[in-house]
Scaffold this motif. Structure first.
Motif: not given
Length: 364
Positions: A125-128, A130, A144-145, A151
């Protein structure tokens, strides 16, 4: 020479294949160290130690307390003074965050984990952008990843003090319960900064250090703060901060110039010293002939049989997992054929893996 042969049902390591890049083998679950030696009725320095010698191809079995008798007067043992952080923060909704290592721009590499049955497992899970609410009112922003698993992130407060207030040590599924932070510190720990313990230093005790010094073995410090080891298969370690002090650099060069051996206590020490020995054209601080220079910063250097080693002659290390980049470093010291026999001997003789397990001394 030891000729231990592992049981036939074990898939033994083969580091001699022509396409040698990521050594692979099957690690039996029974050979994972689930608890600290102290919980198994052993002192810290009571673990076992496999010893291999590249010059003769000999493999022998010892206890760690034998180390002072295996090193020579005039040898230099270089140790890592990093201290382990309580780098896991358990948030709400079953989420855990592992803080891996700082980046030069002030952000941190972090791993999001899912708490499951009292342990944590990788979480996709996760998104830029967040925002994650953490205990104590802190907010973690995902920028960002950095990889499939890690991350780039920023915390709203200073990370290290926050972790000492709200964090616990990172542990993985092979360790079934939490252990207090002192179980993850070495006798050399001085500067907090590592997500995971530099485990080669764990068996050292004041008694062993005293016997080393009394026997004429020199000891010098450096610092490299280690990030998380839970990288994707095939990933090299990420840049890690390191510091090779001027006195240590001078001592390394002096000992080598007078015929002594440089023994690294851990792969982190090798990474720092080899970075400090690289010529500037290769991203290091050393001269073209390879002497070590005082250096500090972030290192991305990965030691392999192809890069070779310039500054280090021997290595004390743990037993490493299949497909670990550390095994390529070990092959640079021992060569693939001897390294393969070492891991066959370790599996066949029941050595224990991971940070609470046994160790391997690779001598020239």
């Amino acid at each position: 020479m030891i000729t231990d042969v592992a049981p036939a049902e074990f898939a033994l390591p083969d580091f001699t294949r022509p396409d040698f890049t990521r050594p692979d083998f099957t690690l039996p679950a029974a050979l994972e160290a689930h608890d600290p030696p102290e919980a198994r009725g052993l002192p810290r320095d009571g673990v076992r130690m496999l010893v291999s010698r590249r010059s003769s191809g000999e493999i022998s079995h010892h206890g760690f307390r034998d180390l002072p008798g295996l090193l020579l007067p005039g040898d230099l043992l270089v140790i890592n003074t990093t201290a382990t952080l309580p780098a896991q923060v358990r948030a709400g909704d079953g989420l855990a965050v592992h803080f891996s290592s700082p980046r030069p721009d002030g952000s941190w590499l972090v791993e999001l984990r899912l708490i499951k049955d009292k342990i944590s497992v990788p979480n996709g899970r996760g998104y830029p952008g967040q925002l994650l609410s953490l205990p104590g009112g802190a907010v973690l922003t995902l920028e960002g990843r950095a990889s499939t698993r890690l991350w780039r992130a920023r915390l709203s407060v200073a990370v290290v003090p926050y972790l000492f207030k709200h964090g616990i040590p990172i542990r993985y599924s092979y360790v079934p319960r939490d252990w207090a932070l002192p179980f993850y510190q070495t006798v050399f720990a001085r500067e907090p900064g590592s997500a995971e313990m530099p485990s080669a230093g764990r068996p050292f005790t004041p008694s062993v250090v005293t016997r080393l010094v009394a026997g004429g073995v020199l000891i010098a410090p450096l610092t490299l703060h280690a990030g998380v080891s839970s990288l994707e298969a095939g990933e090299d370690p990420y840049p890690e901060p390191y510091d090779v002090p001027p006195a240590t650099a001078r001592l390394v060069n002096h000992v080598r110039a007078h015929g002594g051996r440089i023994i690294a206590a851990g792969t982190t020490v090798v990474r720092a010293l080899e970075t400090a020995a690289l010529p500037p054209a290769d991203g290091g601080s050393g001269g073209s002939g390879g002497p070590v220079a005082a250096a500090a910063g972030w290192t991305s250097h990965v030691v392999t049989p192809e890069t070779g080693v310039r500054a280090v002659d021997g290595l004390l290390t743990g037993l490493h997992e299949p497909r670990s980049s550390h095994l390529r470093m070990l092959a640079a010291f021992a060569g693939p054929e001897l390294l393969s026999r070492c891991y066959q001997a370790a599996i066949g003789s029941g050595y224990l893996w991971h940070e609470f397990g046994d160790v391997h001394l690779l001598l020239p």
